[in-house]
Scaffold this active site. Sequence first.
Site, PDB file in Angstrom:
ATOM      1  N   LYS A   1       2.682   1.457  -5.294  1.00  0.00           N
ATOM      2  CA  LYS A   1       3.401   1.379  -6.441  1.00  0.00           C
ATOM      3  C   LYS A   1       2.678   1.152  -8.195  1.00  0.00           C
ATOM      4  O   LYS A   1       3.043   1.581  -8.561  1.00  0.00           O
ATOM      5  CB  LYS A   1       3.360  -0.177  -6.135  1.00  0.00           C
ATOM      6  CG  LYS A   1       4.339  -1.071  -5.147  1.00  0.00           C
ATOM      7  CD  LYS A   1       4.560  -2.601  -4.904  1.00  0.00           C
ATOM      8  CE  LYS A   1       2.425  -3.328  -4.880  1.00  0.00           C
ATOM      9  NZ  LYS A   1       2.959  -3.089  -3.308  1.00  0.00           N
TER      10      LYS A   1
ATOM     11  N   GLY B   1      -4.522  -4.179  -4.838  1.00  0.00           N
ATOM     12  CA  GLY B   1      -5.315  -2.875  -4.396  1.00  0.00           C
ATOM     13  C   GLY B   1      -4.453  -1.466  -5.319  1.00  0.00           C
ATOM     14  O   GLY B   1      -3.826  -0.999  -3.932  1.00  0.00           O
ATOM     15  N   HIS B   2      -4.057  -1.929  -6.514  1.00  0.00           N
ATOM     16  CA  HIS B   2      -3.457  -0.286  -6.954  1.00  0.00           C
ATOM     17  C   HIS B   2      -4.020   0.764  -7.342  1.00  0.00           C
ATOM     18  O   HIS B   2      -4.816   0.053  -8.519  1.00  0.00           O
ATOM     19  CB  HIS B   2      -1.907  -1.197  -7.854  1.00  0.00           C
ATOM     20  CG  HIS B   2      -1.160  -2.180  -7.556  1.00  0.00           C
ATOM     21  ND1 HIS B   2      -0.718  -3.157  -8.576  1.00  0.00           N
ATOM     22  CD2 HIS B   2      -1.149  -2.713  -5.775  1.00  0.00           C
ATOM     23  CE1 HIS B   2       0.070  -3.954  -7.440  1.00  0.00           C
ATOM     24  NE2 HIS B   2       0.112  -3.924  -6.346  1.00  0.00           N
TER      25      HIS B   2
ATOM     26  N   GLN C   1       1.596  -6.403  -3.127  1.00  0.00           N
ATOM     27  CA  GLN C   1       2.565  -6.139  -1.230  1.00  0.00           C
ATOM     28  C   GLN C   1       3.452  -6.353  -1.601  1.00  0.00           C
ATOM     29  O   GLN C   1       3.506  -4.846  -2.450  1.00  0.00           O
ATOM     30  CB  GLN C   1       1.622  -8.228  -1.045  1.00  0.00           C
ATOM     31  CG  GLN C   1       0.156  -8.744  -0.586  1.00  0.00           C
ATOM     32  CD  GLN C   1      -0.260  -8.992  -2.315  1.00  0.00           C
ATOM     33  OE1 GLN C   1       1.217  -9.995  -2.999  1.00  0.00           O
ATOM     34  NE2 GLN C   1      -1.188  -8.127  -2.722  1.00  0.00           N
TER      35      GLN C   1
ATOM     36  N   ASP D   1       1.073  -1.025   0.198  1.00  0.00           N
ATOM     37  CA  ASP D   1      -0.397   0.519  -0.555  1.00  0.00           C
ATOM     38  C   ASP D   1       0.990   1.358  -0.020  1.00  0.00           C
ATOM     39  O   ASP D   1       0.344   2.174   0.547  1.00  0.00           O
ATOM     40  CB  ASP D   1      -0.351   0.237   1.337  1.00  0.00           C
ATOM     41  CG  ASP D   1      -1.446  -1.364   0.925  1.00  0.00           C
ATOM     42  OD1 ASP D   1      -1.834  -2.156   0.246  1.00  0.00           O
ATOM     43  OD2 ASP D   1      -2.098  -1.771   2.685  1.00  0.00           O
TER      44      ASP D   1
HETATM   45  P1  IMP Z   1      -3.995 -12.394   2.003  1.00  0.00           P
HETATM   46  O1  IMP Z   1      -3.041 -11.689   1.029  1.00  0.00           O
HETATM   47  O2  IMP Z   1      -5.428 -11.825   1.577  1.00  0.00           O
HETATM   48  O3  IMP Z   1      -3.675 -14.179   2.585  1.00  0.00           O
HETATM   49  O4  IMP Z   1      -3.936 -11.553   3.281  1.00  0.00           O
HETATM   50  C1  IMP Z   1      -2.504 -11.803   4.087  1.00  0.00           C
HETATM   51  C2  IMP Z   1      -2.120 -10.870   4.472  1.00  0.00           C
HETATM   52  O5  IMP Z   1      -1.183  -9.714   3.448  1.00  0.00           O
HETATM   53  C3  IMP Z   1      -2.710 -10.259   5.376  1.00  0.00           C
HETATM   54  O6  IMP Z   1      -2.248  -9.248   6.694  1.00  0.00           O
HETATM   55  C4  IMP Z   1      -3.330  -8.923   4.351  1.00  0.00           C
HETATM   56  O7  IMP Z   1      -3.971  -7.871   4.934  1.00  0.00           O
HETATM   57  C5  IMP Z   1      -2.219  -8.438   3.394  1.00  0.00           C
HETATM   58  N1  IMP Z   1      -2.286  -7.889   1.828  1.00  0.00           N
HETATM   59  C6  IMP Z   1      -2.663  -8.798   1.040  1.00  0.00           C
HETATM   60  N2  IMP Z   1      -2.354  -8.046   0.348  1.00  0.00           N
HETATM   61  C7  IMP Z   1      -1.899  -7.016   0.691  1.00  0.00           C
HETATM   62  C8  IMP Z   1      -2.127  -5.556  -0.450  1.00  0.00           C
HETATM   63  O8  IMP Z   1      -2.304  -5.604  -0.932  1.00  0.00           O
HETATM   64  N3  IMP Z   1      -1.976  -4.565   0.368  1.00  0.00           N
HETATM   65  C9  IMP Z   1      -1.466  -4.702   2.175  1.00  0.00           C
HETATM   66  N4  IMP Z   1      -1.503  -5.631   2.319  1.00  0.00           N
HETATM   67  C10 IMP Z   1      -2.184  -6.878   1.918  1.00  0.00           C
END
Ligand code: IMP
Length: 435
Positions: free
Chosen positions: A23, A47-48, A232, A20
């Site tokens: 990017k 979420g970009h 991520q 977040d």
């Molecule tokens: P998952 O990827 O949905 O399995 O989530 C695992 C962890 O990664 C959680 O803490 C989410 O909030 C975090 N996470 C997953 N995708 C994102 C992202 O795009 N931005 C920030 N945190 C993320």
Amino acid sequence: MRERLDWKGTNFVTDPLWGDNGKGKIVDLMAQEADIVVRVNGGPNAGHTVRNKQGEFALHLVPSGIFNPSALCVLADTVVVNPTALVDEINSLKKAGVTIDAGNLLISKRAHLIMPWHIERDKLKEIARGGNKIGTTGKGIGPVYSDRANREGLLVGNLLSPDFEQKFDRELLWQEKLTSLMVGNKIVYDKESILDDLNKAKDTIGPMITNVLPTIRHYHDSGMKVLGEAGQGFLLDLDRGGYPYVTSSHPGVQGFSLATGIAPKDVERVIGVTKVYTTRVGEGPLPTELLDEVGQEIRDKGKEYGATTGRPRRCGWLDIPALRYGTQSGGIDALVLTKLDVFDSFDKVAICVGYNVGGREYKLLPDADNEFMMSAKPILKILPGWNQDTSSCRSFGKLPENAKKFVKEVERLVNIPIQMVSVGPSREETIVRNF
Ligand code: IMP
């Protein structure tokens, strides 16, 4: 802002921390000169956010290079694809006037498909974990990547196989057994409606499905401009992040290499995008977290709410020890500092320059150990604010003196050049420094 960035070779945009950090904006900007843009990891958990002349978009699966009609966008083998969500995203982009077809978007036949049972298992697991939940995005990411590690599940390419229905039937039976075991009663999925959704999705994405690796290799080997886009951030890496509070893929240069077959040493530049403060969404330690009104002020001014889930993000001062760790281990050699403008009305700002853990000082997070991070007390360096608008600045020299000092101090502490500074969400609200 400089008209052209004139970047060369293969570049990769990633995030050294917890995601977040912006990017999407930087990929959109660099993609104006790219020949190919490859999304390397994760799926619709990302979420970009992109704001440009065509509008404001929150992209989840479609690479942020899609706004350059002459760049080829690719979803790599290591991305996980929810076919119906992807088609919805494609359709809403098309509605906004963006060109998307098999001429500018390719999807790897080896990427795994996220199916309704992955989303259900993700949610059921989080409930079962109770107080130890991870705080996932609920998009089925962990279950689909565990199927991949188990060498199970359906691949995007299976959609095109003549025997797809048999494959689907076998998978459905198996997944019904798995979910039934989890909930303790018999679960039956609506086969016809799932197949119907997949067939509809196939109408749109079918022509885009292919073996993408030879194409990526060709662009790289011929010296064209290859741009990688991570999802991520490195502190959420499955292996090097703070396990288990991580995602299930690899956002660093290692993930780029797995996705593209291009060795880390052949990447011209790995760009780490990071904000002037640090955020995290979901569970797990955030050493600099501010649970007071300052944290709320950052959240409000920075609009720190998840682009995918809408969850409020946890906010804290910029965490240099974590940034040093994420840049070193994630292979980052240039930084982009975003959201400088969020601090425009702060009288003073702080940077976490080290941790105090059990009376000992650490300047670097030694590894992403949760217990260590939980007990880390941030050592803060306070700097004066600049109380001046920066969003209209287009060159480093035009920034207020204290803003310049802040940027230079971050650069000195991390010891990696800050090549761009972002002062607003739009593409042009960017200061290109020494890119
Ligand atoms: P998952 O990827 O949905 O399995 O989530 C695992 C962890 O990664 C959680 O803490 C989410 O909030 C975090 N996470 C997953 N995708 C994102 C992202 O795009 N931005 C920030 N945190 C993320």
